[in-house]
Enzyme design. Structure first.
Site, PDB file in Angstrom:
ATOM      1  N   GLY A  47       0.856  -1.300  -0.023  1.00 55.99           N
ATOM      2  CA  GLY A  47      -0.052  -0.176  -0.125  1.00 55.99           C
ATOM      3  C   GLY A  47       0.759   1.417  -0.131  1.00 55.99           C
ATOM      4  NE  ARG A 189       0.099   4.214   6.028  1.00 61.28           N
ATOM      5  CZ  ARG A 189      -0.337   3.141   5.852  1.00 61.28           C
ATOM      6  NH1 ARG A 189      -0.186   2.685   4.409  1.00 61.28           N
ATOM      7  NH2 ARG A 189      -0.622   2.183   6.828  1.00 61.28           N
ATOM      8  CG  HIS A 273      -7.302  -4.178   4.072  1.00 65.51           C
ATOM      9  ND1 HIS A 273      -7.388  -5.446   3.938  1.00 65.51           N
ATOM     10  CD2 HIS A 273      -6.083  -3.935   3.857  1.00 65.51           C
ATOM     11  CE1 HIS A 273      -6.221  -6.039   3.252  1.00 65.51           C
ATOM     12  NE2 HIS A 273      -5.328  -4.948   3.330  1.00 65.51           N
ATOM     13  CD1 TRP A 274      -5.050  -1.440   6.858  1.00 65.88           C
ATOM     14  CD2 TRP A 274      -5.341   0.705   7.674  1.00 65.88           C
ATOM     15  NE1 TRP A 274      -4.404  -0.707   5.901  1.00 65.88           N
ATOM     16  CE2 TRP A 274      -4.410   0.527   6.543  1.00 65.88           C
ATOM     17  CE3 TRP A 274      -5.733   1.786   8.046  1.00 65.88           C
ATOM     18  CZ2 TRP A 274      -4.027   1.793   5.838  1.00 65.88           C
ATOM     19  CZ3 TRP A 274      -5.377   3.228   7.780  1.00 65.88           C
ATOM     20  CH2 TRP A 274      -4.430   2.930   6.387  1.00 65.88           C
TER      21      TRP A 274
END
Length: 293
Positions: A47, A189, A273-274
């Protein structure tokens, strides 16, 4: 201790005090080490701007009360040295190299998304190395959901032309609760994604050319896909999933749940998802019970 308090009061000190590196014949591997007890490897996903530390920093303190934890930074993601080869292949190689360098004969493995696939590949090729496996989404083929998934398509858009707006769209896709995506997380990020090695790894996995080549290879290769080998995973396996995962939808769990001989599945509601971040306490409780069982 809440995740926000951990960020505010302990993250920097915890990061520096646990940071390690080891030289291998492929390059330097960097990792974080903490705790006492049987060894536990924590493998990160792929990612935008990803790292092992960003995946597991909130879980490390809890897991370290039971295990000697090693958060490995995979080659080519901007922290460990870059190895020659595709990111997934070099990641699996790096796990074995780390274990050899640190003289870890066998360990339990927790892997998020790509890290779960890597953990399964190591368990297939080196069954004596993996005592138990915990996966967080990611493992298995899409059965009912679209392929590429919504999350993968957003990764492709970013890999082909990075922008902060595209990053935010992908981050929002990772979670059920948008409040998890804070300005601090976005900036962290975004800053990390500017690293050339991180950009190269993302393009190699999710750029339009890479995805097209992967789809072609899946249609034309005589080699079986990794998930067709999951019956060779001999260790007890816990598959964890967010019910609302838009990166790796939960229908993907059906093949590994059926094919891995000693597998069980836990699905967390109101979670994307996390899982290790959004369902932190529940994930830690279920995982620790499984690993200590």
């Amino acid at each position: 201790m809440s995740a926000s308090n951990f960020d505010d009061h302990r993250a920097n000190d915890w990061y520096e005090s646990t940071k390690r590196e080891v030289a291998t014949d492929q390059g330097v591997l960097r990792y974080h080490e903490a705790g006492e007890g049987p060894p536990l490897l924590l493998l990160h996903g792929s990612g935008i701007g990803v790292s092992g530390w960003r995946n597991y920093r909130h879980n490390l303190e809890v897991f370290a009360t039971h295990f000697r934890c090693y958060i490995l930074e995979f080659p080519g993601f901007g922290i460990s040295d870059t190895f020659d080869g595709p990111p997934m292949v070099t990641a699996a190689k790096s796990v074995v190299l780390l274990m050899e360098a640190l003289r870890i004969e066998s360990a339990a493995v927790v892997g998020n998304s790509m890290g779960g696939v890597v953990g399964a590949q190591v368990a297939i090729r080196y069954p004596q190395r993996v005592t138990k496996l915990v996966t967080i989404g990611g493992i298995g083929p899409n059965i009912f959901s679209q392929n590429p998934s919504e999350g993968t398509r957003l990764l492709q858009e970013f890999a082909d032309g990075p922008s902060r707006e595209k990053l935010v769209r992908w981050l929002d896709c990772m979670v059920y609760d948008p409040a998890v995506i804070t300005e601090e997380r976005i900036e962290e990020r975004w800053d990390a994604s500017s690293d050339p090695a991180s950009q190269d790894s993302l393009s190699a996995m999710y750029g339009s050319k890479a995805l097209a080549e992967r789809q072609y290879a899946m249609r034309n290769s005589e080699a079986p896909p990794y998930w067709s080998m999951l019956h060779k995973v001999q260790c007890p396996t816990l598959l964890t999933w967010g019910r609302d995962d838009r990166q790796c939808p939960p229908d993907m769990a059906m093949i590994p749940m059926r094919c891995i001989p000693d597998a069980e599945l836990h699905i967390f509601p109101n979670c994307g998802h996390w899982v290790m971040i959004e369902a932190k306490e529940a994930f830690e409780r279920v995982t620790i019970e499984f690993l200590l069982r």
